[in-house]
Design a protein around this motif. Structure first.
Motif, mmCIF file in Angstrom:
data_model
loop_
_atom_site.group_PDB
_atom_site.id
_atom_site.type_symbol
_atom_site.label_atom_id
_atom_site.label_comp_id
_atom_site.label_asym_id
_atom_site.label_seq_id
_atom_site.Cartn_x
_atom_site.Cartn_y
_atom_site.Cartn_z
ATOM 1 N N LEU A 74 15.874 7.129 31.131
ATOM 2 C CA LEU A 74 15.566 8.459 30.585
ATOM 3 C C LEU A 74 16.127 9.555 31.478
ATOM 4 C CD1 LEU A 74 11.903 8.240 29.184
ATOM 5 C CD2 LEU A 74 14.004 8.735 27.919
ATOM 6 N N VAL A 83 18.923 12.381 30.323
ATOM 7 C CA VAL A 83 18.840 13.830 30.525
ATOM 8 C C VAL A 83 20.106 14.338 31.208
ATOM 9 C CG1 VAL A 83 17.606 15.679 31.728
ATOM 10 C CG2 VAL A 83 16.322 13.879 30.568
ATOM 11 N N LEU A 89 12.975 21.068 27.488
ATOM 12 C CA LEU A 89 12.688 19.641 27.380
ATOM 13 C C LEU A 89 11.228 19.471 26.992
ATOM 14 C CD1 LEU A 89 13.645 16.697 27.859
ATOM 15 C CD2 LEU A 89 12.913 16.965 30.244
ATOM 16 N N SER A 90 10.962 18.570 26.040
ATOM 17 C CA SER A 90 9.588 18.315 25.610
ATOM 18 C C SER A 90 9.398 16.827 25.376
ATOM 19 C CB SER A 90 9.272 19.098 24.330
ATOM 20 O OG SER A 90 10.131 18.696 23.270
ATOM 21 N N PHE A 91 8.135 16.360 25.499
ATOM 22 C CA PHE A 91 7.790 14.960 25.296
ATOM 23 C C PHE A 91 6.605 14.881 24.331
ATOM 24 C CE2 PHE A 91 9.696 15.229 29.498
ATOM 25 C CZ PHE A 91 10.607 14.184 29.485
ATOM 26 N N THR A 127 17.777 13.941 21.058
ATOM 27 C CA THR A 127 16.483 13.275 21.044
ATOM 28 C C THR A 127 16.636 11.852 21.558
ATOM 29 O OG1 THR A 127 16.792 12.573 18.748
ATOM 30 C CG2 THR A 127 15.561 14.623 19.123
ATOM 31 N N ALA A 149 11.493 12.117 23.520
ATOM 32 C CA ALA A 149 11.942 13.207 24.393
ATOM 33 C C ALA A 149 12.941 14.043 23.613
ATOM 34 C CB ALA A 149 12.594 12.650 25.657
ATOM 35 N N ARG A 150 12.777 15.351 23.656
ATOM 36 C CA ARG A 150 13.665 16.263 22.923
ATOM 37 C C ARG A 150 14.228 17.290 23.896
ATOM 38 N NH1 ARG A 150 14.505 17.520 17.606
ATOM 39 N NH2 ARG A 150 12.906 16.015 17.032
ATOM 40 N N GLU A 203 1.683 16.905 22.836
ATOM 41 C CA GLU A 203 2.819 17.035 23.748
ATOM 42 C C GLU A 203 2.291 17.010 25.179
ATOM 43 O OE1 GLU A 203 6.415 20.227 24.790
ATOM 44 O OE2 GLU A 203 5.068 20.564 23.089
ATOM 45 N N LEU A 223 7.304 10.839 34.403
ATOM 46 C CA LEU A 223 7.777 9.923 33.369
ATOM 47 C C LEU A 223 6.971 8.630 33.379
ATOM 48 C CD1 LEU A 223 11.657 10.398 33.567
ATOM 49 C CD2 LEU A 223 10.092 11.249 31.803
#
Length: 626
Positions: A350, A354, A367-369, A482, A496-497, A584, A610
């Motif tokens: 991951l 990124v 960045l968002s999860f 994504t 993850a976005r 989120e 993470l």
């Protein structure tokens, strides 16, 4: 005491009286079935609707009108012939001074021609008179709201073209409820027929999937199954047809047609920036009991395609931490197949993802999860044993060869976070509007499919039922990537976005568009909301955007005991009247990931977060852990 029978004289007198009364009643009943040429002409709209299977009259020619009126006259004559006996018909003719000889059919024709005055020549003359009146008055075509919107979106261009081509005059009334076409009747009919064909063709369109994304390499059978799923989702509102390697879409309304097309694009193409990871715990390999099961989205999506399966493994790991330390990782990039990733784990991969997205030139700063579930729709190639238990690596290999459709559902129960003992921040409510960039910026083209490009997001604070337009937050979002992480044996999966978000200064044009949009959304019949989704546009210096989503969000943010934060969104999709929740997870309470240094991989803080995120995905919706 016995009654004496009537004498022959009295019996004869009684029979004559009864016959007179019966004849009089029959004559009255026959008169009640009398009809005129006007009655037959009034029947024409229903008659043509029955023949054509359509609720509107399509301005028939004079010869067709005469033929139809003659047919209606025959139906009325047959009804009279079946209702009354021959003596009754003769009695009626005798009462009107007409001949009484002949069969029943001859008697009925004599009544209609001689007594009621409806000869063939009379009917033909009456139809010709109606034709001349139509030449003076023109043809009126009633318009429902959808057709009026469809014509309005094209401006006067189409109507002006028809006027020139057929030498007629076309006028829409001030209320937009009817269209009047005047001129020579044969020209008016041709113009009306052409207009209806044009309006119908706008709703049945061939969908060119290659223009909207990367085509998924699906088999013919799998494509047919997906198209059938979409038909089931839309019901009577829309239809998708797959025929001879081509796909067509049609909607009950023009906006429905666009929704069907969007569902087809979402199902049969994939964005160029979507990556799939699958985490396989080693314990699952030892158990050799991984399979696929039906995946039920927590909220039904009636106007879209939802993949229907998820991975499942019966063996449970000793702890989520052991999965992170001991697992096999698989990765699938757009257009590729699932491949094993050696010598690295999901946390490191991951971080690498990124970094790769950041070096692709999009300069991401957000960045968002999200927790949720990765869902699949698999092409099983007619294999009846495909649902049996598998070794995970074998199953993943088969899936990679059969090009799965996959999507992420962020619908998660919020109870775990809403009722936790963590520190709570004040809940807020906001209206979120999402606009997607259209293929073209031609102002005359009002209805086009959004593409996978830039989007505008508008957030308007809502307090006590009032919307604060003066402080609306408008953002332009592009460069979206994504990463969907499917974790075998886990309660949740992770998405993850990554994107680039830039603030947009509000302008007078933007303010007017937003006010128009929110006004339509307050209409109680939902029609205005569905129309707003496709018809409200915002023109900017960098493109034209169409409204595609309207949501009312209740936002609750909580600071967790370990210093991380959880943001819970309770969403009401006002267009489709759907309600769902999403969660989120954030590294800090005030995290917005807009500083470039926040996205640098490899930092210990990011590694710790993470790991926490992936461990949290295993936890059921119960008491919140530290």
């Amino acid at each position: 005491m016995a009654l004496r029978p009537l004498s022959p004289a009295l019996a004869s007198m009684a029979a004559k009286v009864a016959g007179t009364e019966s004849a009089g009643d029959a004559n009255h009943e026959i008169d009640s079935m009398r009809f005129t040429a006007t009655d037959l002409l009034r029947q024409l709209p229903a008659h043509f609707a029955q023949l054509a299977g359509h609720s509107e009259l399509s301005a028939p020619s004079l010869s067709r009108t005469v033929e139809a009126v003659t047919q209606l006259r025959k139906q009325r004559a047959a009804s009279v012939q079946q209702t009354f006996s021959q003596p009754q018909l003769k009695s009626y003719l005798r009462a009107h001074g007409q001949q009484v000889t002949g069969a029943k059919r001859v008697l009925v024709e004599r009544i209609i021609n001689k007594v009621w005055g409806l000869t063939a020549d009379t009917l033909r003359a009456r139809c010709a008179q109606a034709e001349r009146k139509a030449d003076r008055d023109g043809i009126t075509m009633p318009l429902n709201r959808e057709v009026a919107e469809q014509l309005g979106s094209q401006g006067r261009g189409l109507l002006d073209t028809l006027q020139r081509e057929f030498q007629v005059n076309i006028v829409m009334d001030a209320e937009g409820q009817a269209l009047r076409i005047t001129g020579a009747m044969h020209n008016a009919r041709a113009a009306l027929s052409t207009l209806r064909d044009k309006l119908a063709s706008d709703r049945m369109v061939r969908v060119d999937l290659g223009r909207h994304g990367l085509l998924r390499p699906l088999s013919t059978t799998h494509t047919s199954i997906v198209v059938n799923y979409i038909n089931q989702a839309f019901g009577e509102a829309g239809t998708a047809v797959y025929f001879d390697s081509e796909i067509f879409a049609r909607g009950h309304l023009a906006s429905d047609s666009l929704d069907v097309q969007q569902a087809l694009v979402d199902a049969l193409t994939e964005p160029a920036n979507s990556t799939l990871f699958v985490v396989e715990p080693h314990q699952a390999t030892d158990a050799a009991s991984t399979t696929i099961v039906p995946a039920v989205d927590m909220v039904s999506r009636p106007r879209s395609f939802v993949p229907r399966h998820a991975f499942y493994s019966a063996a449970s790991p000793e702890s989520p931490t052991s999965v992170l330390d001991s697992h096999t990782l698989f990765r699938r990039d757009p257009g590729g197949q699932i491949a094993r990733v050696d010598n690295t784990g999901i946390v490191e991969e991951l971080q690498k993802w990124v970094a790769q997205c950041g070096s692709a030139g999009a300069s991401p700063n957000c960045l968002s999860f999200n927790l949720g579930q990765v869902m699949f729709d698999l092409d099983r190639a007619g294999d009846p044993l495909f649902d049996r238990l598998h070794r995970p690596s074998d199953l993943l290999s088969a899936i990679g060869q059969r090009a799965p459709l996959f999507a992420f559902s962020n619908h998660v129960s919020p109870l775990k976070w809403l009722h936790s003992q963590s520190s709570a921040a004040a809940a807020t409510r906001q209206l979120r509007l999402e606009f997607r960039e259209l293929e073209a910026s031609d102002p005359q083209v009002a209805q086009l499919l959004p593409v996978y490009g830039s989007k505008l997001e508008v957030r308007i604070a809502v307090e006590n039922g009032r919307m604060d337009f003066d402080h609306a937050e408008i953002s332009r979002i592009d460069g979206e990537h994504t990463a969907n992480v499917a974790i075998l044996q886990s309660e949740h999966d992770v998405q993850a976005r990554l994107c680039r978000r830039r603030p947009v200064e509000p302008t007078a044009e933007l303010a007017l568009a937003l006010q128009r949009c929110t006004k339509l959304l307050t209409e109680p019949d939902n029609y205005g909301q569905r129309q707003a989704r496709r018809h409200v546009h915002i023109d900017t210096d960098w493109g034209r955007f169409s409204l595609v989503a309207v949501e009312l969000d209740g936002v609750t943010q909580r600071l967790l005991r370990n210093g991380y934060a959880a943001r819970v969104l309770q969403t009401w999709n006002t267009v489709d009247d759907l309600r769902y929740s999403s969660v989120e997870l954030l590294p800090t309470q005030n995290f917005d990931a807009r500083a470039p240094e926040a996205l640098l991989p490899g930092a210990q803080a990011w590694t710790d977060f993470l790991r926490y995120l992936l461990v949290e995905a295993f936890e059921p919706a119960s008491a919140l852990g530290a």
